[in-house]
Design a protein around this motif. Structure first.
Motif: not given
Length: 405
Positions: A31-34, A38-41
């Motif tokens: 979840x953290x990686x997602x 997501x935040x980066x994108x």
């Protein structure tokens, strides 16, 4: 046995709990990686959107984006400027945004049928513009998602094209008229036995039209040289008042012949650094123009005064004036308010164009103020010489300029 069984059950439970914790930890990591991805994108998307909006806002073309519901999604500042539209157009209908039936029809065709188009319209607003625009739909798998229109202001381009067409037409006419006269009278001399008086008249007509043709060619060449920058300028301190008064004295026979009075005024701040030949040509052309268009009993006034770091020179006549619709084009080559009268007076139609280009070459600007029935005032401004005194009260110097009536 009971104790052993209980211990085994506890071990199993602990194993299950450990696996659950590991699974939860792995899920949390995923979840953290997602979330990070997501935040980066999202950040990249926001940055891209910001860059795109900055590019669209800075474009010299107007951009209008509409949705499938025919409501404005985006309109850049240039679009609002071209159509004199309100500051905020998002969410408004097409017609509210552009108020042009042809533009609305083209966008609706792109939305309904997916038709792209390139068209040109006049805004009908003041000042009127000519706009060339292209419309294209946004394709979508399910349905049309919207359309975009890009507008380019081609007003100046169309005006230049019009000037070019007028130039070719007028130049052809101006060259054809004296050439036709020369040919006609020359044929008379060759084909007919004319009495001495008739032959003299024919020769005088040929000579007069040849001179007219020569003046026209010289004016065309001079204008071409000025525009190309091939004429070397030799700046020097010049007392414009002295130059203007000398020209008025030289023009005294024409002034008396036309029953015209002339006056000269200066506040004393009349020194500039300019090319003498160019400045003399500017003043001579303006005075020649004033004499041509002033009726008998009229007056020509030459005024000059300091205006900050510039000298303003005015040549006023008491002619018939210029209609407001013609004023913006009065300095164009071959443009005439009354073509028939201008040709009868012997002008080439290039004098004011030469004035404008010489003044621009000298670092100044020129213009005209006129009112029908009350004459015209042609003026130009040039940078004053550094040593020029401050402007004082305007005082007249009538003694040095000729006055006739």
């Amino acid at each position: 046995a009971l104790a052993a069984g209980g211990a085994a059950a506890v071990a199993v439970q602990r194993g299950i709990a450990a696996r659950v914790r590991d699974a939860l930890a792995a899920s949390a990591g995923a979840v953290d990686r997602i979330t990070d991805t997501t935040e980066r994108r999202l950040a990249e998307s926001d940055a891209q959107r910001a860059r795109l909006e900055a590019v669209i806002a800075a474009m010299g073309e107007g951009v209008l984006v509409v949705g499938a519901d025919r409501r404005v999604l985006l309109a850049n500042p240039r679009l609002r400027e071209l159509f004199s539209a309100p500051a905020s157009l998002e969410g408004r209908s097409l017609f509210e945004a552009v108020r042009q039936a042809e533009v609305v029809a083209a966008l609706e065709a792109a939305l309904d049928a997916g038709d792209a188009a390139v068209r040109e319209v006049a805004t009908g607003l003041a000042p009127e513009r000519r706009l060339r625009f292209s419309v294209a739909p946004f394709p979508s798998r399910d349905e049309r998602a919207g359309a975009v229109a890009v507008f380019r202001d081609v007003t100046d381009l169309r005006r230049i094209e019009s000037v070019r067409r007028d130039f070719v037409a007028n130049a052809s006419h101006e060259l054809k008229t004296p050439l036709t006269a020369i040919r006609g009278f020359a044929e008379r001399l060759v084909d007919a036995e004319l009495p001495e008086a008739g032959a003299k008249h024919a020769v005088e007509a040929i000579l007069g039209n040849a001179k007219r043709l020569g003046i026209l060619v010289e004016d065309l060449l001079e204008l071409s040289r000025i525009e190309s920058g091939s004429v070397p300028l030799r700046p020097e301190p010049i007392a414009v008042g002295e130059l203007a008064q000398r020209l008025l004295r030289e023009l005294d026979p024409r002034l008396r012949g036309g029953e015209l009075a002339a006056s000269f005024e200066s506040d004393g701040s009349d020194r500039v650094v300019a090319d003498r030949r160019a400045l003399e040509h500017v003043l001579a052309n303006l005075l020649d123009n004033a004499i041509k268009y002033s009726p008998p009993g009229g007056e020509i006034r030459v005024r000059m005064r300091g205006a900050g770091d510039r000298l303003r020179v005015e040549v006023e006549d008491t002619g018939i004036g210029i209609p407001p619709k013609d004023l913006p084009r009065i300095f164009e080559r071959f443009y005439r308010v009354d073509a028939g009268r201008s040709r009868a007076l012997g002008g080439t139609g290039l004098g004011l164009a030469i004035v404008k280009h010489w003044v621009q070459a000298l670092g100044g600007e020129t213009g005209c103020d006129s009112q029908l029935g009350h004459g015209s005032t042609f003026w130009f401004e040039l940078p004053r010489a550094p040593s020029a005194p401050d402007a004082g009260d305007v005082r007249s110097r009538p003694g040095s300029a000729p006055r006739t009536s």
